[in-house]
Scaffold this motif. Sequence first.
Motif, PDB file in Angstrom:
ATOM      1  N   ARG A 126       0.841  -1.181   0.000  1.00 20.58           N
ATOM      2  CA  ARG A 126       0.000   0.000   0.000  1.00 20.58           C
ATOM      3  C   ARG A 126       0.886   1.244   0.000  1.00 20.58           C
ATOM      4  NH1 ARG A 126      -5.240  -1.033   3.899  1.00 20.58           N
ATOM      5  NH2 ARG A 126      -6.010  -2.866   2.806  1.00 20.58           N
ATOM      6  N   ARG A 127       0.763   2.038  -1.014  1.00 19.86           N
ATOM      7  CA  ARG A 127       1.606   3.220  -1.144  1.00 19.86           C
ATOM      8  C   ARG A 127       0.744   4.435  -1.420  1.00 19.86           C
ATOM      9  NH1 ARG A 127       6.571   0.942  -4.971  1.00 19.86           N
ATOM     10  NH2 ARG A 127       7.191  -0.773  -3.615  1.00 19.86           N
ATOM     11  N   GLY A 128       1.244   5.561  -1.002  1.00 21.75           N
ATOM     12  CA  GLY A 128       0.561   6.812  -1.306  1.00 21.75           C
ATOM     13  C   GLY A 128      -0.599   7.080  -0.357  1.00 21.75           C
ATOM     14  N   GLN A 129      -1.005   8.320  -0.339  1.00 23.31           N
ATOM     15  CA  GLN A 129      -2.107   8.729   0.525  1.00 23.31           C
ATOM     16  C   GLN A 129      -3.445   8.267  -0.027  1.00 23.31           C
ATOM     17  OE1 GLN A 129      -3.084  12.907   0.462  1.00 23.31           O
ATOM     18  NE2 GLN A 129      -1.960  13.235  -1.455  1.00 23.31           N
ATOM     19  N   VAL A 130      -4.402   8.080   0.869  1.00 23.53           N
ATOM     20  CA  VAL A 130      -5.768   7.724   0.498  1.00 23.53           C
ATOM     21  C   VAL A 130      -6.660   8.914   0.755  1.00 23.53           C
ATOM     22  CG1 VAL A 130      -7.739   6.221   0.987  1.00 23.53           C
ATOM     23  CG2 VAL A 130      -5.428   5.274   1.007  1.00 23.53           C
ATOM     24  N   VAL A 131      -7.408   9.317  -0.264  1.00 22.21           N
ATOM     25  CA  VAL A 131      -8.324  10.446  -0.125  1.00 22.21           C
ATOM     26  C   VAL A 131      -9.699  10.035  -0.634  1.00 22.21           C
ATOM     27  CG1 VAL A 131      -6.510  12.184  -0.338  1.00 22.21           C
ATOM     28  CG2 VAL A 131      -7.690  11.370  -2.385  1.00 22.21           C
ATOM     29  N   ILE A 132     -10.726  10.708  -0.124  1.00 23.50           N
ATOM     30  CA  ILE A 132     -12.098  10.455  -0.549  1.00 23.50           C
ATOM     31  C   ILE A 132     -12.559  11.621  -1.407  1.00 23.50           C
ATOM     32  CG2 ILE A 132     -14.478  10.110   0.205  1.00 23.50           C
ATOM     33  CD1 ILE A 132     -13.366   8.852   2.747  1.00 23.50           C
ATOM     34  N   VAL A 133     -13.002  11.317  -2.618  1.00 19.19           N
ATOM     35  CA  VAL A 133     -13.402  12.356  -3.563  1.00 19.19           C
ATOM     36  C   VAL A 133     -14.765  12.021  -4.144  1.00 19.19           C
ATOM     37  CG1 VAL A 133     -10.998  12.874  -4.151  1.00 19.19           C
ATOM     38  CG2 VAL A 133     -12.272  11.205  -5.508  1.00 19.19           C
ATOM     39  N   ASP A 134     -15.399  13.011  -4.765  1.00 19.38           N
ATOM     40  CA  ASP A 134     -16.650  12.776  -5.469  1.00 19.38           C
ATOM     41  C   ASP A 134     -16.381  11.946  -6.718  1.00 19.38           C
ATOM     42  OD1 ASP A 134     -18.114  14.173  -3.645  1.00 19.38           O
ATOM     43  OD2 ASP A 134     -18.030  16.067  -4.747  1.00 19.38           O
ATOM     44  N   TRP A 135     -17.382  11.138  -7.111  1.00 18.34           N
ATOM     45  CA  TRP A 135     -17.237  10.345  -8.328  1.00 18.34           C
ATOM     46  C   TRP A 135     -16.928  11.230  -9.534  1.00 18.34           C
ATOM     47  CZ3 TRP A 135     -16.891   5.306  -9.673  1.00 18.34           C
ATOM     48  CH2 TRP A 135     -16.993   5.026 -11.043  1.00 18.34           C
ATOM     49  N   THR A 136     -17.506  12.409  -9.566  1.00 19.56           N
ATOM     50  CA  THR A 136     -17.324  13.299 -10.713  1.00 19.56           C
ATOM     51  C   THR A 136     -15.897  13.819 -10.832  1.00 19.56           C
ATOM     52  OG1 THR A 136     -18.116  15.137  -9.348  1.00 19.56           O
ATOM     53  CG2 THR A 136     -19.729  14.021 -10.742  1.00 19.56           C
ATOM     54  N   ASP A 137     -15.064  13.590  -9.797  1.00 18.99           N
ATOM     55  CA  ASP A 137     -13.674  14.075  -9.830  1.00 18.99           C
ATOM     56  C   ASP A 137     -12.733  13.078 -10.496  1.00 18.99           C
ATOM     57  OD1 ASP A 137     -11.629  16.003  -9.105  1.00 18.99           O
ATOM     58  OD2 ASP A 137     -10.946  14.525  -7.627  1.00 18.99           O
ATOM     59  N   ILE A 138     -13.205  11.868 -10.803  1.00 22.67           N
ATOM     60  CA  ILE A 138     -12.304  10.853 -11.344  1.00 22.67           C
ATOM     61  C   ILE A 138     -12.675  10.484 -12.774  1.00 22.67           C
ATOM     62  CG2 ILE A 138     -11.920   9.876  -9.044  1.00 22.67           C
ATOM     63  CD1 ILE A 138     -13.695   7.488  -9.957  1.00 22.67           C
ATOM     64  N   THR A 139     -11.688   9.956 -13.477  1.00 21.25           N
ATOM     65  CA  THR A 139     -11.883   9.423 -14.827  1.00 21.25           C
ATOM     66  C   THR A 139     -11.149   8.092 -14.914  1.00 21.25           C
ATOM     67  OG1 THR A 139     -11.974  11.638 -15.802  1.00 21.25           O
ATOM     68  CG2 THR A 139     -11.548   9.788 -17.295  1.00 21.25           C
TER      69      THR A 139
END
Length: 426
Positions: A126-139
Motif C-alpha cells: 500500500r503506497r501513497g495517501q488515500v483520499v475520498i473524492v466525489d465520483w465526478t472528480d475521477i476518470t
Amino acid sequence: MDDAGDQVGRLRDVVVQRRTLGRAPRVKGLVVELFARHRIFMPMERIRSVDAVQVISTGIVNTRRFERRDSETLVIDDLFDAQVSRRSQPGTWMIFDVAMLRARNRDWELAEVAVREGGSARRLARRGQVVIVDWTDITLLAGEFGQATDQLVAQMEDMKPADVARELHDLSPRRRAEVASALDDHKLASALEELPEDEQVELIQAMDNERAADILEEMDPDDAADLIGELSPEVAEELLGRMEPDEAKDVRRLLTYAEFTAGGMMTPEPVIVPPDATVADALAIVRQEELTPALAAMVYVCRPPLETPTGRLVGGVHIQRLLREPPSLLVSGLIDSELEPISDQANLHTVSRYFATYNLVNAPVVDREGRLIGAITVDDVLDHVLPEDWRGTQMDSGDDRDHDQAHTGGEIAVSAATNDPYERGD
C-alpha cells in the motif's frame, strides 16, 4: 436479511449502470450469494435499508442465477483496483473503496470514491495517501478498467473446477478470455470441462494454437475429443498436430466413434494391472491423486500390453473388494465374475440400462477382439443423458428444491420464477 431478521444470503457485489460523463453511476441492484456459490440479482427496489452490518430486503426474490449484462458494471470485480485520474489533481490513482448514497429521486448512486495515490492493481504494497473524492472528480483510465486479473486468478486457486467454471461463466467474454489466459493449464483445463460447449469453443478459439493444444492435452481425452469435435476440421487437425503424439492418438481414436456409443463416451485411460499384480500394487495405483473417484472405483486385469487397446481383458475388481483383502493376495483372484464388458458399439440406451442394472460407477469397454479399450464412468453417462445445454442451465438457473419455497407473513418470499416484476432495465 428479510423482514423477520433471518439471513437470506451474503452480499458479494453491487451492480451499477454507467451514465453520461459527469454523472455518478446508478446502482441497479446487489449480487447476493445464497448457497453453494449460487449468486442472484436483488434489485434496489427490494432493499428497505442498508447499514454497515446488514442489508434488509422485502418482497419476492428471483432465484435465477445472476448473469451480468453488457451495460452493467460490478463494483468489486470491475472498479476495485481500477486506475483513474483526477480532474482536481494530476497523477495516477487507484480505486480503493466506494460509497453509495440514496439520491433525491430515491435512486442509489456511487457518490464518493476512496482513491490511493500512485496505486497499481499489480502492487501488493500500500503506497501513497488515500483520499475520498466525489465520483465526478475521477476518470477511469483506458485499458485499466477492472479488478486485477492476478487477483481473480488467486481467488480461483483453491476453488474446485466446477466453481472456477461458474466464475468464468459469470464474466463478460473479454474478461473471461483475460482470466483464462492467466490460469495455469491444469486449472483451466479442469474448468473448461465444466463449461457449456459454446463457451469451451469460444475460449479455445481465442487462444493461440500452441496454448490451445497444451490445454487439450491436460483435459480428459473424452472431454478433449468432444471439444475438438465442435471445431472446424481445419482447426481440429491443426490442434491435434500440435499435441503430444500419445495424447493426440487417444483423442483421434475417440473421434472415430459416434458420440452416443460406448466408444464415444469412454475414457481410454482406466486403471489397468497385469494378472500377477497384488492387492498392494493395485491400491498403490488407485491412490494417485490425479485419478477421479469414478476411475479409481474399478481396477481392470488385462493381458499385456497394459495400455489401451490392451491384451485380452481378464476381468474387473471393485476397489471395495481390494480394501477388504490382504495386500499380498493376487488381484486376479478377486475378479467380479458377473461383470460383463460393454461393446464399443453399444448405444446410449444400452449403456445407461447397464449402469442402472448393476449399480456401477465404472464399466469396461471392449472391442471385437475382447481387448480393453477404455472405461465409461457414470459422469460420462450423465453428460450424454442430460440435455445438451445442461451445464449452461445449471449455471443460469436457480431452481433448487431446498430453496424453492415461499414464505408469507412479512418474511421474504423465495421463488424460482423467471418473470421478475423488477426486471433489470438498461
